[in-house]
Design a protein around this motif. Structure first.
Motif, PDB file in Angstrom:
ATOM      1  N   GLY A  13      14.740 -27.996  40.135  1.00  0.00           N
ATOM      2  CA  GLY A  13      14.605 -29.156  39.246  1.00  0.00           C
ATOM      3  C   GLY A  13      14.603 -28.733  37.793  1.00  0.00           C
ATOM      4  O   GLY A  13      15.206 -29.384  36.936  1.00  0.00           O
ATOM      5  N   LEU A  17      17.132 -29.763  34.778  1.00  0.00           N
ATOM      6  CA  LEU A  17      16.653 -30.319  33.516  1.00  0.00           C
ATOM      7  C   LEU A  17      17.231 -29.562  32.321  1.00  0.00           C
ATOM      8  O   LEU A  17      17.529 -30.142  31.284  1.00  0.00           O
ATOM      9  CB  LEU A  17      15.123 -30.260  33.468  1.00  0.00           C
ATOM     10  N   ASP A  35      12.514 -39.528  28.315  1.00  0.00           N
ATOM     11  CA  ASP A  35      12.461 -39.584  29.778  1.00  0.00           C
ATOM     12  C   ASP A  35      12.525 -38.186  30.375  1.00  0.00           C
ATOM     13  O   ASP A  35      11.836 -37.879  31.343  1.00  0.00           O
ATOM     14  CB  ASP A  35      13.613 -40.433  30.314  1.00  0.00           C
ATOM     15  N   SER A  36      13.362 -37.322  29.785  1.00  0.00           N
ATOM     16  CA  SER A  36      13.472 -35.949  30.281  1.00  0.00           C
ATOM     17  C   SER A  36      12.146 -35.215  30.137  1.00  0.00           C
ATOM     18  O   SER A  36      11.728 -34.482  31.034  1.00  0.00           O
ATOM     19  CB  SER A  36      14.564 -35.191  29.512  1.00  0.00           C
ATOM     20  N   HIS A  38       9.132 -36.640  29.984  1.00  0.00           N
ATOM     21  CA  HIS A  38       8.169 -37.214  30.931  1.00  0.00           C
ATOM     22  C   HIS A  38       8.401 -36.651  32.329  1.00  0.00           C
ATOM     23  O   HIS A  38       7.441 -36.324  33.046  1.00  0.00           O
ATOM     24  CB  HIS A  38       8.294 -38.738  30.961  1.00  0.00           C
ATOM     25  N   HIS A  39       9.670 -36.543  32.702  1.00  0.00           N
ATOM     26  CA  HIS A  39      10.023 -36.009  34.016  1.00  0.00           C
ATOM     27  C   HIS A  39       9.580 -34.545  34.124  1.00  0.00           C
ATOM     28  O   HIS A  39       9.010 -34.112  35.137  1.00  0.00           O
ATOM     29  CB  HIS A  39      11.533 -36.140  34.217  1.00  0.00           C
ATOM     30  N   GLN A  42       5.779 -34.263  34.448  1.00  0.00           N
ATOM     31  CA  GLN A  42       5.313 -34.599  35.791  1.00  0.00           C
ATOM     32  C   GLN A  42       5.640 -33.481  36.769  1.00  0.00           C
ATOM     33  O   GLN A  42       4.808 -33.123  37.622  1.00  0.00           O
ATOM     34  CB  GLN A  42       5.945 -35.906  36.271  1.00  0.00           C
ATOM     35  N   LYS A  43       6.830 -32.900  36.656  1.00  0.00           N
ATOM     36  CA  LYS A  43       7.189 -31.798  37.550  1.00  0.00           C
ATOM     37  C   LYS A  43       6.306 -30.582  37.293  1.00  0.00           C
ATOM     38  O   LYS A  43       5.945 -29.855  38.221  1.00  0.00           O
ATOM     39  CB  LYS A  43       8.672 -31.432  37.397  1.00  0.00           C
TER      40      LYS A  43
END
Length: 596
Positions: A13, A17, A35-36, A38-39, A42-43
């Motif tokens: 992942g 990214l 958004d990137s 935030h993603h 979270q990851k």
């Protein structure tokens, strides 16, 4: 195996990214860039929980409750480094100019945490995995008590912890092998700390159903099970304790006593280790979130001790006491007139009265109050003897209250002098406000909602102690002296921690310095100094964080004049949760620019 699979997926992942984030940033792509991030955040949180399943359990992420990685092994540490490197690469692809202020904090915190984590892995703390203050064997005992973060509500819950017990046996063998490597390469604990671990390990190795904490869950078997199922579970769980836990602790205790103690070092400071000076510099950076040198911290500590001693002298004189400070310290330790309670209930009622007294003014000093309920409780009898007063945060959804725990062994020996300042630090407006508001803020990514940075969290709680007079407390000189005692204790830490770890101070020299400057017993001073020997640098965070918050409040009180509102300052201070002190400085400057 599950950790490995999760981690490899996260690395993939992260690679994706990197590709996504390495696109040219434009004004229209700002939302995509956020958004990137935030993603990615979270990851990262998910990866951290996979790598640290004990912390995941503490956070209420129960999918890892049966896991216990050998976190001191070389293979585990290599895996961690690989994961952190993957996230660092992904982070570099994010254009910070496209981020909102809140997202920029997330970016900066991720960047710092990944860097600190990777740098930490270059040192050799895994060769000293057992000590008396905080280590996996002691944490596992807390989790296995049945009254901590590990759930024991269903048969499956018990099976999860049985798996952790089995994995602990593997961890133990690695710990002993690592300590053998430590002996061979000069990475060993001080003898005085090793001595303290032996009775701890011995107690946890005993087949003693009444007193060994690991048998605790057998007293609270799930009510949903019938008697036959309960008996079967009891036998299975007991067998796991006796197969994995008791032999592991016995093996550790025997090794520490027979092999490790004779090889332990006589020095007190970490600078006597092969890379000890560099490691201490790293620990200062990690714990304090500053670039301060040991010399700067030592000098600051001496200056603060001198300042607070002057205030102590004035307060002592205001009571009419004619002797010197050492004699007044003895009075504070022993005078029966400062022990006014007969029952635990009276002590708890007195803490409740403090809460009632300050809340009207607290509501003026803070615009945003937590939703999480708050309770004051007496510490349970089984752990009161070794516990300090503490705050245990509530659940993020507010269903479990935040609790201020007070250990009370004998109410007739409980002094009232430190109660007001203790309540401000541990409860309101200290840790209860800070922890609850952070958890309740769902605009923060999960890794920020559940992170802890001591320089901020403990610095803020210590700052709260200084609010006593503004909140109508410290009107009694003995209570004010109690506050000064707690404050000088944190200043003393700056001197003794650096003294131990860079100036060749002995354990005894540090104990004497502490006893000369605050009303503390030999037993209390010894436990404190040995704590600093076990976790170098941690004790520096309190005072440095508090001084930074005072510096910011004084700066903006002066600069903003009539535009300065204390409630607005406090709300901004708390709203983003734990942050490094450099980020705190930046965000408070941004806040101040909007106040004119």
């Amino acid at each position: 195996m599950m950790v490995k699979n999760v981690v490899s997926g996260l690395l993939l992942g992260s690679a994706l990214l990197v590709a996504a984030c390495n696109q040219p940033a434009s004004k229209s792509s700002a939302a995509a860039m956020q958004d990137s991030l935030h993603h990615l955040a979270q990851k990262y949180y998910d990866a951290s929980m996979a790598l640290n399943p004990m912390q995941a359990t503490q956070n209420g992420e129960n999918q890892y409750n049966d896991q216990l990685p050998v976190d001191i092994s070389d293979s585990y540490r290599k895996r961690c480094d690989s994961v952190y490197a993957g996230f660092q690469a992904a982070l570099k692809g994010i254009d910070t100019s496209a981020l909102s202020p809140n997202d920029r904090i997330t970016y900066d915190m991720l960047e710092r945490e990944l860097s600190i984590n990777r740098e930490g892995l270059t040192f050799h703390d895994n060769l000293m995995p057992v000590q008396q203050f905080t280590c996996l064997p002691l944490s596992l005992a807390q989790y296995g008590s049945g009254t901590s973060a590990q759930p024991f509500k269903t048969r499956e819950d018990y099976q999860h912890f049985m798996k952790r017990m089995e994995l602990f046996a593997v961890w133990t063998d690695t710990a002993i092998a690592n300590m053998q490597r430590g002996i061979a390469t000069g990475y060993v604990l001080p003898k005085s700390l090793v001595v303290k671990t032996i009775p701890q390990l011995s107690a946890l190795a005993k087949k003693d159903t009444a007193n060994n904490i690991f048998y605790g869950p057998l007293k609270m078997l799930p009510t949903s099970l019938d008697s036959a199922a309960k008996q079967a579970l009891k036998e299975e769980y007991t067998a796991a304790i006796e197969r994995f836990i008791l032999p592991s602790f016995a093996k550790l205790q025997q090794f520490m006593q027979q092999t490790y103690l004779p090889a332990a070092r006589n020095s007190s400071g970490i600078d006597s280790l092969p890379d000890g000076k560099a490691y201490y510099a790293f620990l200062i950076k990690s714990w304090t979130t500053t670039q301060k040198t040991p010399e700067e911290i030592f000098a600051l500590g001496e200056k603060e001790v001198a300042r607070i001693r002057e205030e102590m002298e004035a307060t002592k004189n205001s009571t009419g006491f004619k002797g010197g400070l050492p004699a007044f310290f003895e009075l504070m330790r022993t005078d029966k007139k400062l022990r006014i309670f007969n029952t635990p209930a009276a002590i708890l009622d007195s803490f409740k009265a403090i809460e009632d007294k300050i809340m009207p003014q607290v509501r003026k000093m803070y615009g945003r109050l937590p939703r999480t309920p708050f309770e004051i409780r007496q510490t349970e009898a089984y752990r009161a003897a070794s516990a300090s007063a503490e705050y245990i945060q509530g659940s993020a959804d507010g269903t479990r209250p935040g609790v201020f725990y007070v250990p009370i062994l004998d109410p007739k020996t409980f002094s009232y002098t430190g109660m007001e300042c203790l309540f401000l630090h541990e409860a309101i407006p200290g840790h209860h406000f800070q922890c609850s508001l952070q958890q309740e803020n769902d605009s923060l990514p999960r890794f920020r909602r559940f992170t802890w940075i001591g320089a901020y969290g403990e610095g803020y709680a210590l700052y709260c102690e200084s609010l006593g007079k503004e909140l109508g407390l410290y009107t009694d000189p003995y209570s004010y002296f109690g506050h000064l005692t707690d404050e000088i204790h944190r200043a003393i830490r700056l001197v003794v921690d650096v003294g131990l770890h860079t100036k060749g101070w002995t354990r005894e020299q540090a104990i004497r310095y502490m006893m000369d400057n605050e009303p503390v017993s030999l037993q209390e001073a010894t436990a404190e100094i040995e704590r600093y020997m076990a976790i170098p640098g941690q004790a520096l965070s309190y005072k440095l964080g508090e001084l930074k918050i005072h510096e910011l409040r004084n700066k903006y009180t002066k600069e903003l004049g009539n535009a300065f509102k204390l409630s607005s300052f406090h709300d901004e201070l708390l709203k983003d949760g734990c942050v490094p002190l450099s980020i705190l400085e930046t965000k408070m400057a941004r806040w101040a620019a909007t106040q004119h």
